[in-house]
Design a protein around this motif. Structure first.
Motif, PDB file in Angstrom:
ATOM      1  N   THR A   1       0.817  -1.221   0.000  1.00  0.00           N
ATOM      2  CA  THR A   1       0.000   0.000   0.000  1.00  0.00           C
ATOM      3  C   THR A   1       0.849   1.268   0.000  1.00  0.00           C
ATOM      4  N   PHE A   2       2.164   1.121   0.182  1.00  0.00           N
ATOM      5  CA  PHE A   2       3.049   2.296   0.183  1.00  0.00           C
ATOM      6  C   PHE A   2       3.696   2.429  -1.198  1.00  0.00           C
ATOM      7  N   GLU A   3       3.218   3.385  -1.972  1.00  0.00           N
ATOM      8  CA  GLU A   3       3.751   3.580  -3.327  1.00  0.00           C
ATOM      9  C   GLU A   3       5.099   4.296  -3.257  1.00  0.00           C
ATOM     10  N   MET A   4       6.087   3.735  -3.930  1.00  0.00           N
ATOM     11  CA  MET A   4       7.439   4.304  -3.886  1.00  0.00           C
ATOM     12  C   MET A   4       7.470   5.705  -4.499  1.00  0.00           C
ATOM     13  N   CYS A   5       8.212   6.584  -3.824  1.00  0.00           N
ATOM     14  CA  CYS A   5       8.463   7.902  -4.403  1.00  0.00           C
ATOM     15  C   CYS A   5       9.491   7.761  -5.524  1.00  0.00           C
ATOM     16  N   ALA A   6       9.732   8.830  -6.250  1.00  0.00           N
ATOM     17  CA  ALA A   6      10.656   8.773  -7.393  1.00  0.00           C
ATOM     18  C   ALA A   6      12.057   8.380  -6.960  1.00  0.00           C
ATOM     19  N   ALA A   7      12.516   8.910  -5.825  1.00  0.00           N
ATOM     20  CA  ALA A   7      13.881   8.602  -5.363  1.00  0.00           C
ATOM     21  C   ALA A   7      14.017   7.134  -4.984  1.00  0.00           C
ATOM     22  N   CYS A   8      13.033   6.595  -4.280  1.00  0.00           N
ATOM     23  CA  CYS A   8      13.075   5.176  -3.906  1.00  0.00           C
ATOM     24  C   CYS A   8      12.941   4.293  -5.144  1.00  0.00           C
ATOM     25  N   ARG A   9      12.088   4.694  -6.084  1.00  0.00           N
ATOM     26  CA  ARG A   9      11.931   3.928  -7.318  1.00  0.00           C
ATOM     27  C   ARG A   9      13.238   3.871  -8.096  1.00  0.00           C
ATOM     28  N   HIS A  10      13.968   4.983  -8.119  1.00  0.00           N
ATOM     29  CA  HIS A  10      15.250   5.007  -8.817  1.00  0.00           C
ATOM     30  C   HIS A  10      16.234   4.020  -8.175  1.00  0.00           C
ATOM     31  N   GLU A  11      16.305   4.022  -6.831  1.00  0.00           N
ATOM     32  CA  GLU A  11      17.199   3.079  -6.145  1.00  0.00           C
ATOM     33  C   GLU A  11      16.768   1.640  -6.404  1.00  0.00           C
ATOM     34  N   TYR A  12      15.474   1.409  -6.377  1.00  0.00           N
ATOM     35  CA  TYR A  12      14.932   0.064  -6.563  1.00  0.00           C
ATOM     36  C   TYR A  12      15.282  -0.483  -7.944  1.00  0.00           C
ATOM     37  N   GLU A  13      15.348   0.403  -8.933  1.00  0.00           N
ATOM     38  CA  GLU A  13      15.602  -0.037 -10.310  1.00  0.00           C
ATOM     39  C   GLU A  13      17.050   0.107 -10.737  1.00  0.00           C
ATOM     40  N   ASP A  14      17.886   0.697  -9.875  1.00  0.00           N
ATOM     41  CA  ASP A  14      19.299   0.911 -10.198  1.00  0.00           C
ATOM     42  C   ASP A  14      20.101  -0.349  -9.873  1.00  0.00           C
ATOM     43  N   LYS A  15      20.607  -1.014 -10.900  1.00  0.00           N
ATOM     44  CA  LYS A  15      21.290  -2.292 -10.709  1.00  0.00           C
ATOM     45  C   LYS A  15      22.557  -2.162  -9.873  1.00  0.00           C
ATOM     46  N   ALA A  16      23.103  -0.962  -9.775  1.00  0.00           N
ATOM     47  CA  ALA A  16      24.326  -0.766  -8.992  1.00  0.00           C
ATOM     48  C   ALA A  16      24.035  -0.355  -7.557  1.00  0.00           C
ATOM     49  N   ASP A  17      22.763  -0.182  -7.216  1.00  0.00           N
ATOM     50  CA  ASP A  17      22.403   0.320  -5.886  1.00  0.00           C
ATOM     51  C   ASP A  17      22.201  -0.823  -4.890  1.00  0.00           C
ATOM     52  N   ARG A  18      22.511  -0.560  -3.628  1.00  0.00           N
ATOM     53  CA  ARG A  18      22.347  -1.571  -2.582  1.00  0.00           C
ATOM     54  C   ARG A  18      20.880  -1.926  -2.366  1.00  0.00           C
ATOM     55  N   ARG A  19      19.998  -1.077  -2.784  1.00  0.00           N
ATOM     56  CA  ARG A  19      18.566  -1.316  -2.608  1.00  0.00           C
ATOM     57  C   ARG A  19      17.884  -1.778  -3.896  1.00  0.00           C
ATOM     58  N   PHE A  20      18.675  -2.247  -4.841  1.00  0.00           N
ATOM     59  CA  PHE A  20      18.133  -2.776  -6.087  1.00  0.00           C
ATOM     60  C   PHE A  20      17.219  -3.968  -5.763  1.00  0.00           C
ATOM     61  N   HIS A  21      15.941  -3.791  -6.055  1.00  0.00           N
ATOM     62  CA  HIS A  21      14.918  -4.810  -5.806  1.00  0.00           C
ATOM     63  C   HIS A  21      14.811  -5.178  -4.328  1.00  0.00           C
ATOM     64  N   ALA A  22      15.043  -4.210  -3.437  1.00  0.00           N
ATOM     65  CA  ALA A  22      14.765  -4.402  -2.010  1.00  0.00           C
ATOM     66  C   ALA A  22      13.271  -4.158  -1.801  1.00  0.00           C
ATOM     67  N   GLN A  23      12.514  -5.210  -1.528  1.00  0.00           N
ATOM     68  CA  GLN A  23      11.057  -5.101  -1.531  1.00  0.00           C
ATOM     69  C   GLN A  23      10.494  -4.162  -0.459  1.00  0.00           C
ATOM     70  N   PRO A  24      11.081  -4.068   0.752  1.00  0.00           N
ATOM     71  CA  PRO A  24      10.507  -3.144   1.745  1.00  0.00           C
ATOM     72  C   PRO A  24      11.035  -1.711   1.633  1.00  0.00           C
ATOM     73  N   ILE A  25      11.706  -1.372   0.531  1.00  0.00           N
ATOM     74  CA  ILE A  25      12.335  -0.055   0.392  1.00  0.00           C
ATOM     75  C   ILE A  25      11.322   1.059   0.673  1.00  0.00           C
ATOM     76  N   ALA A  26      11.788   2.095   1.376  1.00  0.00           N
ATOM     77  CA  ALA A  26      10.910   3.214   1.728  1.00  0.00           C
ATOM     78  C   ALA A  26      11.758   4.362   2.249  1.00  0.00           C
ATOM     79  N   CYS A  27      11.145   5.509   2.378  1.00  0.00           N
ATOM     80  CA  CYS A  27      11.772   6.665   3.009  1.00  0.00           C
ATOM     81  C   CYS A  27      10.672   7.492   3.661  1.00  0.00           C
TER      82      CYS A  27
END
Length: 776
Positions: free
Chosen positions: A155-181
């Motif tokens: 129910t928590f829609e990712m903001c643009a910054a979290c979405r960028h990290e989630y989709e960035d293959k070089a980021d530590r949060r790449f596809h981290a499902q509980p990602i949030a800020c």
């Protein structure tokens, strides 16, 4: 030459950063293809030169993410396809025959803590910071495969910054499902017990810390439920929490900022520090410092009355770290419930049940999918040993040496209940459910079984249960339709549990010592020597039966067991003994016990070693009444002098099963009491005498059977003094000794043993169970 490989990876490989890890390995080697989650784990479809593929596969297995567990890898060659680059594909939806293993919750990692402490970081002081290496897992998951849409974060829609990290293959949060800020994720609130949000004049966590320091009791929402927390600076506050929670004597756990803070109160060895700092973050039982423990009005006495140990854990969520950073010392952090009820994890239920205990609620809006208490561990005989297996360990599987012939549900016992779902060679032990005496706990068992069995992919064909016809777990098992039911004797399950975690399939001598277990003869067993093999078990020796005056009432009144053992040892002469015990009991109770024992009224026979510990505790004036089972034995161990040299004898007689008579031991103890021997010395001698008896009987059974493997299980072996003394003595006499570390030796491990009996092919026990139930 280019080849294509399809690699299926099974185990704990979802929610642990495995797909980003595979992506990095593949792109670094210029391989093409994709990786995706499915209900069996991961599928890697990859193309490249053969030697590069071999290097990729070797690296994949050699150095997986820190919280991943690879259980199986299957590789096949397939026709080439037209892939461009390497991608993380959308998860596969269709179910397959072997579901994946789901990761336990993991403590917040150092990298996230560094970011949370950095004023320049956008997640500064954000209490839900996480990455692929840490954070909530099983307590937010609603289904497999593990994707955000199947978690309580959906129910928590990712903001643009979290979405960028989630989709960035070089980021530590790449596809981290509980990602949030703080811009898009869960938020924390400080709420009055009435439900109204308190104006915190700043950060709610800061306000909560201030309220705690001023003496408030605060209910804190964590990963798997609510804790009740208060300061340890004032004994009066701890006493108030104990009164409100209706927890008369059971110890409270505390949360310390770091190992150094724990050392201010307890001794902490290197092994214990490693447990405290592990990513699983269990409660660890630590020995209190004598200079603090011995102070009669010390807060330590209020936290763990009569106990030389204190349960300590370190912060494991970002919220905990933020809270502890603003508090002066360790905080009480005990389960959010009224005594004997399940821990509260849903907000409305928490406000309803905890509203009369907590002054404030530090809560948040991320739902918890399933309650999960803290795990409890201790170092025993230099080994990390599980006392309660729950958060941080569940639902990691225990792999057994013999595959299960069907999909199995084992429902455990009445006390310290867990259940076990089993398939293939994997046994999935549930989180701690608790004692099933309370209706809410029985409801929790039913709902947890439904959710858990679905998550781990078990559709039960066989249901294993205890023989006791009045256990709530047995009643549940008998109500399940369309399955084969197998009854497993309580102490057989204890020994099978120990065998399961060590991968033992050969015959063993099993020593099962506990307080209560239903025997195949209808008596209450608990001082058992069993010979266990794939065909079942034989009862080879046991403590001689003594009456248990008042039945279960004797569990709460150790003095009754002392009177019973005195009558068994001295007959009609018992009341004439000049023991203080009779003065404490009073003439009326002594006469009542004599009468009901003589007439056999409400006095079932018991062979329980746990009840013998109770009896000795009362004989020595340590504890006549117990607020919880095991309290008398725990306090008896706490006072034992390890330097005691005298050994008391048990009587041994008869053919198989050998009768082990405690009457000679009781008479020796009485002689020492009347002679004025220090009771610490008597307690030490008693412990060593029990260990000596175990070795003596085990040697007789080895001579008769040729079996050199011996397994120790049952709640009595939570006693560190007894277990250490016994294992060392058995090893010196040439035994291969097995004790439990992965699962509790208490009833929390029963369900694993019940399931393993099925794996060992012991179907004959079901006929015996049916016969016993008919007799009852």
């Amino acid at each position: 030459m280019i080849e294509r490989r399809v690699i299926a990876v099974g185990g704990t490989v979802q929610g642990v950063g495995f797909r980003p890890y595979v992506h990095r390995l593949a792109t670094a080697r210029n391989l093409s293809g994709f990786v995706r989650n499915d209900t069996a784990g991961l599928t890697i479809d990859v193309q490249g030169e053969p030697h590069v593929l071999e290097d990729f596969l070797s690296a994949l297995i050699r150095n997986p993410p820190p919280t991943a567990v690879i259980q199986r890898v299957k590789t096949s060659r397939e026709p080439l396809r037209s892939y461009r680059g390497f991608e993380i594909a959308r998860s596969a939806d269709p179910p397959v025959s072997t579901p994946t293993n789901i990761s336990p919750d993991v403590a917040v990692c150092d990298e996230c803590l560094t970011e949370m402490s950095d004023p320049g970081n956008r997640r500064y002081r954000y209490p839900f910071i996480n990455c692929t290496n840490c954070g909530p897992r099983v307590t937010i998951i609603d289904g497999a495969p593990y994707d955000r849409a199947r978690t309580t974060m959906r129910t928590f829609e990712m903001c643009a910054a979290c979405r960028h990290e989630y989709e960035d293959k070089a980021d530590r949060r790449f596809h981290a499902q509980p990602i949030a800020c703080s811009a898009c994720g869960p938020t924390v609130r400080l709420v009055e017990a009435t439900g109204s949000v308190r104006d915190s004049h700043g950060h709610p966590i800061t306000a909560a810390a201030r309220a705690i320091s001023e003496g408030a009791i605060v209910a804190i929402k964590g990963l798997g439920g609510y804790h009740l927390s208060c300061t340890t600076s004032h004994r009066e506050t701890v006493d108030r929490l104990r009164s409100r929670k209706a927890r008369e004597a059971k110890p409270f756990a505390v949360m310390a900022r770091d190992p150094e803070a724990a050392r201010a109160w307890c001794t902490v060895t290197a092994q214990e520090e490693a447990l405290l700092l592990s990513r699983r973050r269990p409660i660890v039982l630590l020995e209190k410092r004598a200079d603090i423990h011995d102070q009669p009005r010390s807060v330590m006495q209020a936290l763990a009355p009569g106990n030389p140990c204190l349960g300590v854990m370190l912060p494991y969520t970002p919220l905990h770290h933020l809270l502890l950073a603003e508090c002066d010392g360790p905080l009480v952090m005990t389960s959010g419930n009224i005594s004997d009820e399940p821990i509260a994890f849903e907000d409305a239920d928490a406000f309803d049940r905890l509203g009369g205990i907590a002054d404030l609620f530090l809560t948040h809006d991320r739902p918890i999918a399933e309650r999960c208490d803290d795990s409890v561990m201790r170092i025993v005989a230099d080994k990390p040993t599980m006392l309660r297996r729950s958060r941080g360990f569940v639902p990691s599987p225990i792999h057994v040496a013999t595959a299960f012939p069907a999909q199995v549900l084992a429902v455990g016992g009445q006390l310290k209940n867990t259940f076990c779902c089993a398939r293939d060679d994997s046994a999935f032990l549930s989180q701690h459910i608790g004692d099933l005496d309370h209706p809410a706990a029985r409801l929790s068992l039913a709902t947890s079984i439904a959710r858990f069995s679905s998550l781990v992919g078990v559709n039960p064909e066989v249901v294993a249960h205890d023989l006791h016809p009045q256990y709530a777990s047995t009643e549940f098992a008998l109500a399940v339709d369309g399955v084969e039911r197998i009854g497993v004797q309580h102490h057989h399950a204890h020994i099978a549990s120990c065998m399961a975690e060590h991968g033992v399939t050969e015959p063993v001598i099993g020593v099962a010592f506990d307080g209560t277990g239903y025997g195949t003869d209808g008596a209450i067993w608990g001082g058992e020597f069993l010979v266990v093999d794939q065909g079942g078990f034989n009862r080879a020796a046991h403590l001689s039966y003594v009456p248990m005056p008042g039945g279960e009432g004797a569990i709460r009144r150790p003095l009754r067991m002392a009177l019973s053992h005195l009558v068994s040892a001295y007959g009609d002469d018992a009341p004439s003994l000049p023991l203080e015990l009779f003065d404490r009991a009073g003439r009326n109770e002594v006469a009542l016990i004599e009468q009901i024992v003589a007439k056999g009224l409400a006095s079932p026979p018991t062979s329980s070693m746990g009840r013998l510990f109770d009896a000795v505790s009362a004989l020595l004036g340590v504890r006549d009444d117990a607020q919880f089972e095991g309290q008398a034995a725990m306090e008896l161990e706490a006072m034992a002098d390890p330097g005691a040299s005298r050994l008391y004898e048990f009587g041994l007689s008869g053919a198989m099963p050998l009768q082990i008579d405690p009457a000679p031991l009781v008479r020796c103890i009485v002689e020492d009491i009347l002679a004025g021997v220090d009771r610490r010395s008597i307690s030490g001698a008693f412990h060593k005498s029990v260990a000596n008896m175990i070795v003596r009987v085990a040697e007789l059974l080895r001579n008769a059977t040729g079996i050199r493997k011996i397994a120790l299980s049952g709640g009595v072996f939570q006693n560190v003094f007894l277990t250490t003394t016994t294992t060392e003595a058995l090893a010196r006499t040439g035994f291969e000794v097995y004790t439990q570390q992965l699962v509790p030796c208490n009833d929390g491990g029963l369900s694993l043993g019940q399931a393993y009996v099925v794996a060992l092919g012991n179907r004959s026990i079901s006929k015996r169970a049916t016969m016993v139930e008919q007799c009852v």
